[in-house]
Each structure stands twice: as structure tokens, then as C-alpha cells.
Design an enzyme around this catalytic site. Structure first.
Site, PDB file in Angstrom:
ATOM      1  N   CYS A   2       0.846  -1.186   0.000  1.00 54.52           N
ATOM      2  CA  CYS A   2       0.000   0.000   0.000  1.00 54.52           C
ATOM      3  C   CYS A   2       0.883   1.237   0.000  1.00 54.52           C
ATOM      4  O   CYS A   2       2.091   1.162   0.216  1.00 54.52           O
ATOM      5  CB  CYS A   2      -0.851   0.003   1.260  1.00 54.52           C
ATOM      6  SG  CYS A   2      -1.726  -1.544   1.507  1.00 54.52           S
ATOM      7  N   ARG A  27       1.175   1.884  -5.915  1.00 55.19           N
ATOM      8  CA  ARG A  27       1.453   0.878  -4.886  1.00 55.19           C
ATOM      9  C   ARG A  27       0.219   0.072  -4.489  1.00 55.19           C
ATOM     10  O   ARG A  27       0.331  -0.914  -3.761  1.00 55.19           O
ATOM     11  CB  ARG A  27       2.025   1.562  -3.634  1.00 55.19           C
ATOM     12  CG  ARG A  27       3.308   2.301  -3.884  1.00 55.19           C
ATOM     13  CD  ARG A  27       3.784   2.959  -2.613  1.00 55.19           C
ATOM     14  NE  ARG A  27       4.243   1.977  -1.670  1.00 55.19           N
ATOM     15  CZ  ARG A  27       5.481   1.513  -1.613  1.00 55.19           C
ATOM     16  NH1 ARG A  27       6.386   1.959  -2.458  1.00 55.19           N
ATOM     17  NH2 ARG A  27       5.819   0.619  -0.720  1.00 55.19           N
ATOM     18  N   TRP A  74      -3.746  -1.906  -1.217  1.00 56.85           N
ATOM     19  CA  TRP A  74      -3.734  -3.156  -1.981  1.00 56.85           C
ATOM     20  C   TRP A  74      -4.083  -4.223  -0.961  1.00 56.85           C
ATOM     21  O   TRP A  74      -3.292  -4.523  -0.066  1.00 56.85           O
ATOM     22  CB  TRP A  74      -2.342  -3.392  -2.572  1.00 56.85           C
ATOM     23  CG  TRP A  74      -2.289  -4.535  -3.530  1.00 56.85           C
ATOM     24  CD1 TRP A  74      -2.449  -4.478  -4.886  1.00 56.85           C
ATOM     25  CD2 TRP A  74      -2.053  -5.917  -3.217  1.00 56.85           C
ATOM     26  NE1 TRP A  74      -2.339  -5.725  -5.429  1.00 56.85           N
ATOM     27  CE2 TRP A  74      -2.100  -6.642  -4.444  1.00 56.85           C
ATOM     28  CE3 TRP A  74      -1.835  -6.637  -2.045  1.00 56.85           C
ATOM     29  CZ2 TRP A  74      -1.920  -8.018  -4.519  1.00 56.85           C
ATOM     30  CZ3 TRP A  74      -1.653  -8.013  -2.108  1.00 56.85           C
ATOM     31  CH2 TRP A  74      -1.690  -8.681  -3.345  1.00 56.85           C
ATOM     32  N   ASN A 100       1.148  -0.006   6.017  1.00 57.14           N
ATOM     33  CA  ASN A 100       1.590  -0.828   4.896  1.00 57.14           C
ATOM     34  C   ASN A 100       2.392  -1.980   5.485  1.00 57.14           C
ATOM     35  O   ASN A 100       3.320  -1.741   6.256  1.00 57.14           O
ATOM     36  CB  ASN A 100       2.461   0.006   3.952  1.00 57.14           C
ATOM     37  CG  ASN A 100       3.108  -0.842   2.867  1.00 57.14           C
ATOM     38  OD1 ASN A 100       2.577  -1.872   2.482  1.00 57.14           O
ATOM     39  ND2 ASN A 100       4.269  -0.401   2.395  1.00 57.14           N
ATOM     40  N   GLY A 101       2.027  -3.216   5.145  1.00 54.90           N
ATOM     41  CA  GLY A 101       2.745  -4.370   5.695  1.00 54.90           C
ATOM     42  C   GLY A 101       1.749  -5.395   6.209  1.00 54.90           C
ATOM     43  O   GLY A 101       0.567  -5.355   5.843  1.00 54.90           O
ATOM     44  N   GLU A 484       9.734 -12.652 -20.525  1.00 55.29           N
ATOM     45  CA  GLU A 484       9.407 -11.271 -20.166  1.00 55.29           C
ATOM     46  C   GLU A 484       8.313 -10.710 -21.082  1.00 55.29           C
ATOM     47  O   GLU A 484       7.410 -10.004 -20.624  1.00 55.29           O
ATOM     48  CB  GLU A 484      10.687 -10.415 -20.207  1.00 55.29           C
ATOM     49  CG  GLU A 484      10.510  -8.928 -19.949  1.00 55.29           C
ATOM     50  CD  GLU A 484       9.904  -8.588 -18.590  1.00 55.29           C
ATOM     51  OE1 GLU A 484       9.754  -9.476 -17.738  1.00 55.29           O
ATOM     52  OE2 GLU A 484       9.527  -7.411 -18.411  1.00 55.29           O
ATOM     53  N   LYS A 488       4.779  -9.356 -19.711  1.00 53.20           N
ATOM     54  CA  LYS A 488       4.259  -8.010 -19.995  1.00 53.20           C
ATOM     55  C   LYS A 488       2.846  -8.118 -20.544  1.00 53.20           C
ATOM     56  O   LYS A 488       1.955  -7.394 -20.134  1.00 53.20           O
ATOM     57  CB  LYS A 488       5.114  -7.272 -21.034  1.00 53.20           C
ATOM     58  CG  LYS A 488       6.423  -6.676 -20.606  1.00 53.20           C
ATOM     59  CD  LYS A 488       6.356  -5.567 -19.609  1.00 53.20           C
ATOM     60  CE  LYS A 488       6.261  -6.090 -18.212  1.00 53.20           C
ATOM     61  NZ  LYS A 488       7.457  -6.253 -17.434  1.00 53.20           N
ATOM     62  N   GLU A 491       0.251  -9.296 -17.861  1.00 53.44           N
ATOM     63  CA  GLU A 491      -0.037  -8.414 -16.735  1.00 53.44           C
ATOM     64  C   GLU A 491      -0.783  -7.150 -17.142  1.00 53.44           C
ATOM     65  O   GLU A 491      -1.566  -6.631 -16.358  1.00 53.44           O
ATOM     66  CB  GLU A 491       1.193  -8.119 -15.879  1.00 53.44           C
ATOM     67  CG  GLU A 491       2.204  -7.156 -16.438  1.00 53.44           C
ATOM     68  CD  GLU A 491       3.353  -6.896 -15.454  1.00 53.44           C
ATOM     69  OE1 GLU A 491       4.467  -6.673 -15.923  1.00 53.44           O
ATOM     70  OE2 GLU A 491       3.135  -6.910 -14.225  1.00 53.44           O
ATOM     71  N   HIS A 507       8.228 -30.876 -26.550  1.00 49.84           N
ATOM     72  CA  HIS A 507       7.975 -31.556 -25.264  1.00 49.84           C
ATOM     73  C   HIS A 507       6.617 -31.166 -24.687  1.00 49.84           C
ATOM     74  O   HIS A 507       6.355 -31.416 -23.512  1.00 49.84           O
ATOM     75  CB  HIS A 507       9.098 -31.237 -24.281  1.00 49.84           C
ATOM     76  CG  HIS A 507      10.433 -31.676 -24.789  1.00 49.84           C
ATOM     77  ND1 HIS A 507      10.808 -33.001 -24.830  1.00 49.84           N
ATOM     78  CD2 HIS A 507      11.458 -30.972 -25.333  1.00 49.84           C
ATOM     79  CE1 HIS A 507      12.024 -33.095 -25.353  1.00 49.84           C
ATOM     80  NE2 HIS A 507      12.430 -31.879 -25.676  1.00 49.84           N
ATOM     81  N   LYS A 608       2.758  -2.190  -7.555  1.00 50.93           N
ATOM     82  CA  LYS A 608       4.107  -2.017  -8.067  1.00 50.93           C
ATOM     83  C   LYS A 608       5.134  -2.791  -7.264  1.00 50.93           C
ATOM     84  O   LYS A 608       6.042  -3.387  -7.802  1.00 50.93           O
ATOM     85  CB  LYS A 608       4.440  -0.526  -8.076  1.00 50.93           C
ATOM     86  CG  LYS A 608       5.808  -0.192  -8.632  1.00 50.93           C
ATOM     87  CD  LYS A 608       5.866  -0.443 -10.115  1.00 50.93           C
ATOM     88  CE  LYS A 608       7.238  -0.170 -10.688  1.00 50.93           C
ATOM     89  NZ  LYS A 608       7.381  -0.841 -11.999  1.00 50.93           N
TER      90      LYS A 608
HETATM   91  O1  M6R Z   1      10.745  -4.210  -7.334  1.00 46.59           O
HETATM   92  P1  M6R Z   1      11.169  -5.552  -7.865  1.00 46.59           P
HETATM   93  O2  M6R Z   1      11.992  -5.454  -9.103  1.00 46.59           O
HETATM   94  O3  M6R Z   1      11.791  -6.428  -6.831  1.00 46.59           O
HETATM   95  O4  M6R Z   1       9.807  -6.238  -8.284  1.00 46.59           O
HETATM   96  C1  M6R Z   1       9.771  -7.554  -8.738  1.00 46.59           C
HETATM   97  C2  M6R Z   1       8.451  -7.874  -9.382  1.00 46.59           C
HETATM   98  O5  M6R Z   1       7.408  -7.700  -8.476  1.00 46.59           O
HETATM   99  C3  M6R Z   1       8.187  -6.998 -10.611  1.00 46.59           C
HETATM  100  O6  M6R Z   1       9.205  -7.098 -11.542  1.00 46.59           O
HETATM  101  C4  M6R Z   1       6.859  -7.402 -11.277  1.00 46.59           C
HETATM  102  O7  M6R Z   1       6.964  -8.692 -11.803  1.00 46.59           O
HETATM  103  C5  M6R Z   1       6.482  -6.392 -12.351  1.00 46.59           C
HETATM  104  N1  M6R Z   1       5.103  -6.020 -12.203  1.00 46.59           N
HETATM  105  C6  M6R Z   1       6.650  -6.904 -13.732  1.00 46.59           C
HETATM  106  O8  M6R Z   1       6.307  -5.972 -14.688  1.00 46.59           O
END
Ligand code: M6R
Length: 613
Positions: A2, A27, A74, A100-101, A484, A488, A491, A507, A608
């Protein structure tokens, strides 16, 4: 995950709270709220949904006051709802808390408090905090501060907290344990925030609270002390971020802006690490050359996109340094019994520096004697503070939830580090280093070229976005690129997407191929060892009428016979090609998401920075 903000000063707090929350909305964004000390009482406004909802609520029910706390959520404990949104209050409504936590022992605390007649309104773990403080007061704590410290000593888990008491209109409290929190120092005004961008246009310095520290913010200054009440002398850091860094600068989303920032970010990062003789320099690693010469093993740990960077780093380091290198996910590594010791360099990769699983892995590795090197974007983050050396990715704030510029910067850092360590270990010659440096210098322009193919990529995305699924395949250095690209896509566009090593097709995944399935094939560099193999994989897909979208090297006409659509990219040395190729996939995902009408900067269910397990 959060975002929290707080204000203590001589102006009205509400405008800052809303401005700060907007900057932290990445966040978490399922509900939002604030509490303001009006001078007489605590006024709370909260609602489900985005900040715009809270803005509407405030225009219907305005509130003013010189101190306040705010939160964008969140959800972890309890669904997104008005009752579960923060701030949370004690039974009397005189103590307000944003958090937050995760308070891990909240159930136990709640059971005890309920037996003491506390009435809980929400399903959150957070709500125990105001009730605990209230109880400590009832039990005779001499002051609010003493009650707060006693309450925090009972809470286990992770927290960044902002706390207001109706009985202390001139004080805002903040506390940190395991979740990020900064104190911003302005002109006769003080702030708390989860992250620097929330306050950067209002402050001349920041204090990064340490774990187990509590701050008392008053209109005339800030004091910091430990949970046992002992005062500490916090270090004040200057803020060198420009406020524009947290603006969209004319782009329709932060993600698109951040994709377009990549040439500039990478050029600056490269220049920073080249000395006058064009050799790679990494003084920030803080280790003797002998350390690298005698090293046995490297363990790379990270999550999500940063894990894909780690996979790339594994290949490149292994290839250029002769070291045994392993890469793993933070969430897996922390539960392994890894065979690592003082001869293992542990590399943690994280944009935020606050990812819970990455940090837990770092602590495990440290306990086992490893030296910790961080690849990180956020100065002052927990990861940076817990590492022996840091190579910063220097991207500026990355606000779009989907990571883009941080990823390419992580890849570039791995390239720099691998070449540098390879030379130090006599695995590569100075001439080879210079070849690499020349190739690296061409990367920003190559990315620029891909960005200019925006129109072509958008048309391809428009054509393929509405299928239920997509497959991404690549080999060797571009296997992580396939993962990756798929990440992308899923997500931000919510189209199911799988990334696969192309060599695995037979496979299993080849069973998916039919005339509807888009298959993104990363098949660059005709001279590369795996090019022919990728061509074979593409032929297999073509024979089964799959719809091939190829990422291919400019001028490659052989691909024309197989692919339905092609994104041409400039010729780039194989080891470095993922830094360029992934940009095409970022744009492909971006325009697929746009065509599918999603909220690109704030995709559903994501936040994030994943600061809880
Ligand atoms: O802040 P970080 O790089 O440790 O975050 C890792 C992942 O949470 C982050 O890369 C996440 O997968 C992204 N949303 C991908 O776009």
C-alpha cells in the site's frame, strides 16, 4: 504494497495528502482514505475504488486540518471495501492509523483485545494497532508515545505506520519495521511517505527510517527514537529527483513514457560506467579485485521481471566469467537449503529494493556468509541498505506497474558487470571488452529505432489482441526475453500468454498450435548459434498453421516466408540483443492492452512493489 502519506505543518494537509497519494497510487489502488486532525477531532474520509472516488467524497464532505494521514490500499487481509480501507480507528475513534505491511500476530492480538471489550469493525490486520495503543493507554502508559511504543513492541510482522491521536493535535507519529517509510523535511512542514516521489517537490531532505524506529513529527521539527525510547540521530539525505520525473510528460500513460525513456536511461547508465579509456568501471561494487579472482560461485535471486533479468545475467556471467552461476526466484530460494558460503557472491536484483521474497533471500544468504551485491533502482531502499555493494540502475522513478526501463537497465548492468568481471578474471581480453563496449554504445540508438516502429507494432497488436492466448518462444539469451514478453502481455492486457524455451516446443507446447494461436518468435541475428534452431521451431509452428509474429533482424528475408507479421529490429550482438528485442515486446503488450481497454498503469490485482510474501 500500500501507499501511505502524512503531513504535519502550518498549511492545510489535505491538498498534499491527495497529491502524495496520487504519486503513490501505483502501490495499490483498490480503496483509499485519509484522516485529518481538524483541531478538535479526527475527521475520516474513505471509500472503495481509485483516488478519484476519494476526491468526490471530499468534495461532498470537505475537511481541513494541519495534520493528516492518507492511504491507498492493496488488499491483503479483508476484501476491498469501505470498512476495510484505511485509516483504522480505535474503539473511541481518537486514534487513527494507516499501515503498509502485515501484522503477523494480529489474530492473537485481536483475540486478547476482544476479551478486553474492544470492538473491531474491519477484517484487517491493521486495526489491532489503534486498539493496542488504546489498551496501553488504559493500562496506564504515561503518555501517548509510551503507549505507542509499548503497542509496537507487541506487534510482529512488517509495518510502515502513520498515526494520529485526537489528543495530540500537534504531533504526527510514524514507525517502520520491514516496510519502507521516509520522512520528508520541508520548510516548517514535515511529511511521511512510502516513497520519495510522493514528497519530492516539497522537501529539501529526507530521512530513511530504519527498522525499529519511530518518528515524532511536530510543526517545529522531527525526532526519531527506537522502540525502547532511546533517541537516535538520523542521517538526512538530499533528494536529487526532479518533480517532472514523476509526471507523465505528455504521454498517455506512465508505462509508455517509461518505454520511451529507455534510450536516454541506458545511454546515461553506460556513460556513467565507462572510464576515460572506454573501459568498464564499477567502483560501487566495493570489493577487492582479488575477491572476484578467487570467487567460486554466483547466486542471483529476484522476482517477476527482475527474475528474467537474473536469468539473462546467469547466462552472460557464466559465459564471460567462467564462474558457476545460478539464478532463482526469491519465493523459491528462501525455502531451499542452498549450498552457498563465503565464496559465493549473492546478487539480488530489484527495481524497488523492497520485494519481500528478495529481501528474505538476501538475509538467508547473508546468514550463510555470502557477500551481497544489489542491482537496484531506489536509493535508500531496504535492499540497498542491506547490501555490501550496489550497482544502481539509475532509471528514475518507475511508476507504471509493468516494469520496462528498470528491466532493460538491469540487463545493461548485468552486461557491464559480466564484461568487467570477465576481464578481471582473464576470461576475456581487453580487445574483446572494447568490442563489447562498441556494441553497447549502439544499444540506445537501436532501441530508438524500435520505438520508431511503434505504428507497425501497434497494427500487429490490433490484429492479434483478441485471441484468448498467445505463446512466446526464444532460445538462449532470448529465452528470458520470451518469458518477459509473455509476462508483460499477461499483466497489462490480461490475455493469457506463455513464455517458453523454443527447444521445449516438442515436449508439450506444440500441442497448443492451431490457426488461431499467435506465436511470438524471437529470431534475431542470422549469424547466431541458435538462429537456425529458431527457424526450425518457426517452421514447426508454420506447418501447424500457427500465426507467427517474428522479432527478426533487419534485412532477414528468410523470416518473411514463415511469419505472418514481423517486427524488424537492428542487428545487435547476440549477447546484447535481449536489451533491444524486449522493447518490441513491451510495445506489443502495450498496444494489445490498449486495444483490450485495460487500465495499463494500474492493472487489476497488481501493485508495483510486492512488500509482502
Ligand atoms: O521491485 P522488484 O523489481 O523487486 O519487483 C519484482 C516484481 O514484483 C516486478 O518485476 C513485477 O513482476 C512487475 N510487475 C513486472 O512488470
Amino acid at each position: 504494497m500500500c501507499g501511505i502519506v502524512g503531513y504535519m505543518g502550518r498549511s492545510d494537509s489535505v491538498s498534499f495528502l491527495m497529491e502524495g497519494l496520487k504519486r503513490l497510487e501505483y502501490r495499490g489502488y483498490d480503496s483509499a482514505g485519509l484522516a485529518v486532525h481538524t483541531g478538535d477531532a479526527l475527521a475520516v474520509r474513505k471509500c472503495v475504488g481509485r483516488l478519484a472516488e476519494l476526491e468526490n467524497r471530499l468534495s461532498e464532505q470537505p475537511v481541513q486540518g494541519r495534520s493528516g494521514i492518507g492511504h491507498t490500499r492493496w488488499a491483503t487481509h479483508g476484501e476491498p471495501s469501505e470498512i476495510n480501507s484505511h485509516p483504522h480507528l480505535d474503539s473511541s475513534g481518537r486514534i487513527a492509523v494507516v499501515h503498509n505491511g502485515i501484522i503477523e500476530n494480529y489474530q492473537e492480538l485481536r483475540d486478547t483485545l476482544e476479551k478486553q471489550d474492544h470492538v473491531f469493525r474491519s477484517h484487517t490486520d491493521t486495526e489491532v494497532i489503534p486498539h493496542l495503543i488504546e489498551q496501553e493507554r488504559t493500562d496506564g502508559a504515561a503518555s501517548f508515545r509510551d503507549a505507542l511504543l509499548a503497542a509496537l513492541r507487541k506487534a510482529r510482522g512488517a509495518y510502515a505506520l502513520g498515526i494520529l491521536s485526537q489528543d495530540e493535535p500537534g504531533i504526527l507519529y510514524a514507525a517502520r519495521l520491514g516496510s519502507p517509510l521516509i520522512i520528508g523535511l520541508g520548510e516548517n512542514e514535515y511529511f511521511i511517505a512510502s516513497d520519495v516521489p510522493a514528497v519530492m517537490n516539497r522537501v529539501h531532505g529526507v530521512i530513511y527510517l530504519d527498522d525499529g524506529e519511530v518518528a515524532e513529527l511536530k510543526p517545529d521539527g522531527v525526532t526519531v527514537f527506537k522502540l525502547d525510547g532511546t533517541p537516535t540521530t538520523p542521517e538526512i539525505k538530499t533528494v536529487d529527483l526532479q518533480p517532472e520525473a514523476a509526471e507523465r510528460a505528455g504521454f498517455e500513460t506512465f508505462m509508455l513514457k517509461e518505454i520511451h525513456e529507455q534510450p536516454r536511461v541506458l545511454r546515461a547508465l553506460l556513460e556513467k560506467h565507462l572510464d576515460h579509456a572506454n573501459r568498464i568501471a564499477l567502483p560501487e561494487i566495493h570489493a577487492e579485485p582479488d575477491y572476484f579472482r578467487n570467487l567460486h560461485r554466483v547466486m542471483i535471486v529476484s522476482c517477476g521481471t527482475a527474475y528474467h533479468a537474473g536469468m539473462y545475467g546467469r547466462l552472460l556471467l557464466e559465459n564471460l566469467t567462467g564462474l558457476a552461476v545460478e539464478a532463482d526466484l526469491g519465493s523459491e530460494f528462501r525455502y531451499r537449503s542452498p549450498k552457498i558460503d563465503q565464496n559465493t557472491l549473492f546478487i539480488a536484483v530489484s527495481q524497488s529494493g523492497e520485494t519481500a521474497d528478495t529481501l528474505a533471500s538476501v538475509r538467508l544468504a547473508r546468514d550463510m556468509g555470502c557477500r551481497i551485491l544489489a542491482i537496484c533502482n531506489v536509493p535508500g531502499s531496504t535492499l540497498v541498505r542491506e547490501s555490501d555493494g550496489v550497482i544502481f540502475t539509475d532509471c528514475g522513478p518507475e511508476i507504471g506497474v509493468a516494469s520496462t526501463k528498470a528491466y532493460t537497465a538491469q540487463l545493461l548492468v548485468f552486461a557491464l558487470f559480466s564484461i568487467w568481471a570477465g576481464r578481471l578474471r582473464n576470461e576475456i581480453s581487453s580487445d574483446m571488452e572494447q568490442d563489447f563496449v562498441r556494441a553497447l554504445k549502439r544499444i540506445p540508438d537501436a532501441i530508438h529505432y524500435v520505438l520508431e516502429r511503434d505504428r507497425v507494432i501497434r497494427d500487429i497488436a490490433d490484429k492479434h489482441h483478441d485471441g484468448p492466448s498467445a505463446l512466446y518462444i526464444g532460445r538462449r539469451y532470448n529465452y528470458p526475453t520470451a518469458l518477459e514478453g509473455a509476462l508483460k502481455n499477461k499483466e497489462i492486457s490480461y490475455q493469457h500468454a506463455e513464455g517458453y524455451a523454443a527447444g521445449e516446443m516438442k515436449h508439450g507446447p506444440i500441442a497448443l498450435i492451431n490457426e488461431y494461436l499467435p506465436v511470438v518468435c524471437i529470431c534475431t541475428r542470422t549469424a547466431d548459434a541458435v538462429y537456425e534452431k529458431m527457424m526450425s521451431n518457426m517452421k514447426e509452428v508454420e506447418a501447424r498453421h500457427g500465426r507467427i509474429i517474428a522479432v527478426a533482424t533487419d534485412g532477414d528475408e528468410a523470416v518473411l516466408k514463415l511469419a505472418e507479421d514481423i517486427i524488424y529490429v537492428p542487428d545487435t550482438r547476440e549477447e546484447l540483443s535481449p536489451i533491444v528485442n524486449v522493447v518490441a515486446l513491451q510495445l506489443l503488450a502495450y498496444y494489445a492492452a490498449q486495444a483490450r481497454g485495460t487500465d495499463i498503469d494500474k492493472p487489476r490485482n497488481l501493485a508495483k512493489s510486492v512488500t509482502v510474501e
